[in-house]
Structures are given as structure tokens and as C-alpha cells.
Write a protein that holds these residues in place. Structure first.
Motif, PDB file in Angstrom:
ATOM      1  N   SER A  89       0.867  -1.176   0.000  1.00 43.14           N
ATOM      2  CA  SER A  89       0.000   0.000   0.000  1.00 43.14           C
ATOM      3  C   SER A  89       0.910   1.234   0.000  1.00 43.14           C
ATOM      4  CB  SER A  89      -0.885   0.008   1.241  1.00 43.14           C
ATOM      5  OG  SER A  89      -1.575   1.227   1.360  1.00 43.14           O
ATOM      6  N   THR A  90       0.412   2.348  -0.544  1.00 40.18           N
ATOM      7  CA  THR A  90       1.197   3.581  -0.519  1.00 40.18           C
ATOM      8  C   THR A  90       1.034   4.312   0.817  1.00 40.18           C
ATOM      9  OG1 THR A  90      -0.608   4.741  -1.615  1.00 40.18           O
ATOM     10  CG2 THR A  90       1.167   3.897  -3.017  1.00 40.18           C
ATOM     11  N   SER A  91       0.122   3.857   1.656  1.00 39.51           N
ATOM     12  CA  SER A  91      -0.002   4.406   3.016  1.00 39.51           C
ATOM     13  C   SER A  91       0.390   3.302   4.013  1.00 39.51           C
ATOM     14  CB  SER A  91      -1.423   4.908   3.267  1.00 39.51           C
ATOM     15  OG  SER A  91      -2.344   3.862   3.083  1.00 39.51           O
ATOM     16  N   ASN A 117       8.015  -6.621  -5.456  1.00 38.39           N
ATOM     17  CA  ASN A 117       7.295  -6.090  -6.615  1.00 38.39           C
ATOM     18  C   ASN A 117       7.040  -4.587  -6.510  1.00 38.39           C
ATOM     19  OD1 ASN A 117       6.836  -8.650  -8.056  1.00 38.39           O
ATOM     20  ND2 ASN A 117       5.695  -9.163  -6.205  1.00 38.39           N
ATOM     21  N   ALA A 118       7.397  -4.017  -5.391  1.00 36.21           N
ATOM     22  CA  ALA A 118       7.293  -2.557  -5.179  1.00 36.21           C
ATOM     23  C   ALA A 118       8.391  -2.168  -4.203  1.00 36.21           C
ATOM     24  CB  ALA A 118       5.917  -2.194  -4.627  1.00 36.21           C
ATOM     25  N   TRP A 119       8.829  -0.895  -4.252  1.00 35.21           N
ATOM     26  CA  TRP A 119       9.905  -0.447  -3.380  1.00 35.21           C
ATOM     27  C   TRP A 119       9.338   0.012  -2.045  1.00 35.21           C
ATOM     28  CZ3 TRP A 119      10.709   2.514  -8.301  1.00 35.21           C
ATOM     29  CH2 TRP A 119      11.499   1.776  -9.194  1.00 35.21           C
ATOM     30  N   PRO A 120       9.947  -0.447  -0.952  1.00 32.61           N
ATOM     31  CA  PRO A 120       9.483   0.051   0.350  1.00 32.61           C
ATOM     32  C   PRO A 120       9.912   1.510   0.523  1.00 32.61           C
ATOM     33  CG  PRO A 120      11.384  -1.392   0.644  1.00 32.61           C
ATOM     34  CD  PRO A 120      11.034  -1.432  -0.804  1.00 32.61           C
ATOM     35  N   THR A 121       8.969   2.363   0.894  1.00 32.57           N
ATOM     36  CA  THR A 121       9.284   3.777   1.148  1.00 32.57           C
ATOM     37  C   THR A 121       9.269   4.093   2.641  1.00 32.57           C
ATOM     38  OG1 THR A 121       6.966   4.391   0.876  1.00 32.57           O
ATOM     39  CG2 THR A 121       8.376   4.515  -1.087  1.00 32.57           C
ATOM     40  N   GLY A 122       8.750   3.177   3.426  1.00 33.62           N
ATOM     41  CA  GLY A 122       8.734   3.394   4.872  1.00 33.62           C
ATOM     42  C   GLY A 122       8.553   2.092   5.620  1.00 33.62           C
ATOM     43  N   TYR A 146      11.951   5.845  -4.437  1.00 37.13           N
ATOM     44  CA  TYR A 146      12.339   5.055  -5.597  1.00 37.13           C
ATOM     45  C   TYR A 146      13.690   4.367  -5.430  1.00 37.13           C
ATOM     46  CZ  TYR A 146       8.432   7.394  -7.740  1.00 37.13           C
ATOM     47  OH  TYR A 146       7.175   7.850  -8.017  1.00 37.13           O
ATOM     48  N   ALA A 147      14.031   4.012  -4.225  1.00 36.49           N
ATOM     49  CA  ALA A 147      15.315   3.339  -3.996  1.00 36.49           C
ATOM     50  C   ALA A 147      15.052   1.850  -3.792  1.00 36.49           C
ATOM     51  CB  ALA A 147      16.014   3.920  -2.773  1.00 36.49           C
ATOM     52  N   PRO A 148      15.207   1.033  -4.845  1.00 31.82           N
ATOM     53  CA  PRO A 148      14.899  -0.384  -4.711  1.00 31.82           C
ATOM     54  C   PRO A 148      15.809  -1.056  -3.692  1.00 31.82           C
ATOM     55  CG  PRO A 148      15.985   0.041  -6.800  1.00 31.82           C
ATOM     56  CD  PRO A 148      15.734   1.363  -6.162  1.00 31.82           C
ATOM     57  N   ASN A 173       5.977   2.278  -2.779  1.00 29.86           N
ATOM     58  CA  ASN A 173       5.766   3.275  -3.826  1.00 29.86           C
ATOM     59  C   ASN A 173       4.594   2.914  -4.738  1.00 29.86           C
ATOM     60  OD1 ASN A 173       7.120   1.143  -5.163  1.00 29.86           O
ATOM     61  ND2 ASN A 173       7.934   2.568  -6.697  1.00 29.86           N
ATOM     62  N   VAL A 174       4.183   1.638  -4.756  1.00 30.06           N
ATOM     63  CA  VAL A 174       3.065   1.184  -5.590  1.00 30.06           C
ATOM     64  C   VAL A 174       2.172   0.281  -4.740  1.00 30.06           C
ATOM     65  CG1 VAL A 174       2.418  -0.140  -7.640  1.00 30.06           C
ATOM     66  CG2 VAL A 174       4.490   1.255  -7.680  1.00 30.06           C
ATOM     67  N   ALA A 175       0.870   0.430  -4.888  1.00 24.23           N
ATOM     68  CA  ALA A 175      -0.073  -0.396  -4.132  1.00 24.23           C
ATOM     69  C   ALA A 175      -0.386  -1.689  -4.883  1.00 24.23           C
ATOM     70  CB  ALA A 175      -1.356   0.392  -3.881  1.00 24.23           C
ATOM     71  N   ALA A 176      -0.961  -2.636  -4.164  1.00 24.72           N
ATOM     72  CA  ALA A 176      -1.481  -3.888  -4.721  1.00 24.72           C
ATOM     73  C   ALA A 176      -0.410  -4.797  -5.310  1.00 24.72           C
ATOM     74  CB  ALA A 176      -2.572  -3.610  -5.744  1.00 24.72           C
ATOM     75  N   LYS A 177       0.793  -4.757  -4.763  1.00 26.86           N
ATOM     76  CA  LYS A 177       1.867  -5.660  -5.178  1.00 26.86           C
ATOM     77  C   LYS A 177       2.277  -6.507  -3.978  1.00 26.86           C
ATOM     78  CE  LYS A 177       2.480  -3.804  -9.297  1.00 26.86           C
ATOM     79  NZ  LYS A 177       2.304  -4.526 -10.525  1.00 26.86           N
ATOM     80  N   GLU A 178       2.723  -7.744  -4.226  1.00 23.48           N
ATOM     81  CA  GLU A 178       3.154  -8.606  -3.133  1.00 23.48           C
ATOM     82  C   GLU A 178       4.609  -8.329  -2.771  1.00 23.48           C
ATOM     83  OE1 GLU A 178       2.169 -12.665  -3.025  1.00 23.48           O
ATOM     84  OE2 GLU A 178       0.083 -12.105  -2.743  1.00 23.48           O
TER      85      GLU A 178
END
Length: 192
Positions: A89-91, A117-122, A146-148, A173-178
Motif C-alpha cells: 500500500s502507498t499508506s 514487486n514494489a519499493w518500500p518507502t517506509g 524510488y530506492a529499490p 511506492n506502488v499499491a497492490a503488489k506482493e
């Protein structure tokens, strides 16, 4: 010559029997007549003992005390690790990953959110699965988003007399990814 041999054999047998009777009598007499409280002891070990029995009791008491002191400082070390895959989730969301830390333990645990499948931002670690970010025990964030790779935080803590649970929260950074969140480290638990 045969007569001399018989005489010598009788003397040898009589001597052996006499020695056996003498040794067993001394042992029986010592066992029944000498009390360890009556045997004088020269105290060279600061046991405050004047006889053998008190010296034995004092030595055992010192050993018990030393063993108790050693037991008070013994710990068992246990490695802990685990993880959980969740939908990003982005939140902030609770990832479903948590660890229970045993009571009376010193624990050093690294908590992480992986990029699958998405980069962790927090990432933050909380004492509740319903806490919000303001109640974080430790936090890591990527300002760019955007730091993979992996975001991680390490917490060293003593658990006290209660088992404690730590919950991993993350945002991406992107929602709905595992993606995967998890932990690894160790706990040193007091034996006594």
C-alpha cells in the motif's frame, strides 16, 4: 622337603588370614568409633571450622553459593527469524509480520521490508497491530520513494518479566503488489 613346603604354606595362609582380619577390624573400628565431629581440622580455607564434619559442611555451602552465583549469570541464546508476504500500500499498513520476544531476555532484532514487486518507502516497528506511525518504536523511510532494495531498523531491548510482541508496518511506492516484511536476530534469555 614336602614337609617343609607344607609348613611354609601353612605360615603363608595364616599370615594372609591375619592381615585380612586386621584390616577389616581397623576399618570397622574406625567406621564405628571415630566421629567426624571429633576429628580436629586445621582451617586453612577460611571455613570457620574446627572439625572435619564442619569443614565438609562449609565446603558444600560454599559450592552451593558459587553455583547459585553462576546460575544467576547464565543465558540461553536463541536465533529468531521470520517473515510474511503481504499486499503493498502507498499508506502505512500492518504487514502481518510480527515476532514474540520471550520474557527476561536481551534481544537484538533487525526488522525489514523487502522490495519484491514494489519499493518500500517506509517501515516502522510497533508494539501493536493497530498503532499508527506516531507510536513507532523505530522507523526507517526513503525520502525519494524510488530506492529499490530493503528498508530496515534494528532494535536492541530488554523484555522484562513479560513476553512482548513487535509488529512490522510498511508502505510502498506502488499499491497492490506482493512484498515481504520480516525480522531476524537473537534473544539471550536468563536461565534462572
Amino acid at each position: 622337603m614336602v614337609k617343609k613346603l607344607k609348613t611354609n604354606l601353612k605360615i603363608i595362609i595364616a599370615s594372609v588370614v591375619t592381615i585380612l582380619i586386621s584390616v577389616s577390624s581397623c576399618y570397622v573400628l574406625a567406621e564405628t568409633l571415630i566421629n567426624s565431629k571429633d576429628v580436629v581440622y586445621e582451617d586453612n580455607s577460611s571455613l570457620a571450622a574446627e572439625n572435619v564434619q564442619d569443614a565438609i559442611d562449609g565446603t558444600c555451602s560454599k559450592i552451593d553459593t558459587r553455583l547459585s552465583d553462576i546460575e544467576d549469570n547464565l543465558y540461553t541464546i536463541k536465533n529468531v527469524s521470520g517473515g510474511k508476504t503481504s499486499t503493498s500500500s502507498t499508506s502505512w499498513i500492518y504487514t502481518g509480520a510480527f515476532v514474540e520476544l520471550p520474557a527476561n531476555s536481551y534481544c537484538s532484532i533487525t526488522y525489514y521490508a523487502n522490495w519484491n514487486n514494489a519499493w518500500p518507502t517506509g517501515l516502522f516497528v510497533s508494539s501493536s497491530s493497530t498503532d499508527n506511525v506516531n507510536r513507532a518504536l523505530a522507523m526507517s523511510q526513503d525520502a525519494t520513494g524510488y530506492a529499490p532494495g530493503r528498508l530496515s531498523v534494528s532494535i536492541n531491548e530488554y523484555t522484562g518479566s513479560q513476553t512482548v510482541t513487535r509488529y512490522i508496518w510498511a508502505k510502498y511506492n506502488v499499491a497492490a503488489k506482493e512484498n515481504t516484511a520480516g525480522y531476524f536476530g537473537f534473544c539471550a534469555t536468563k536461565v534462572k
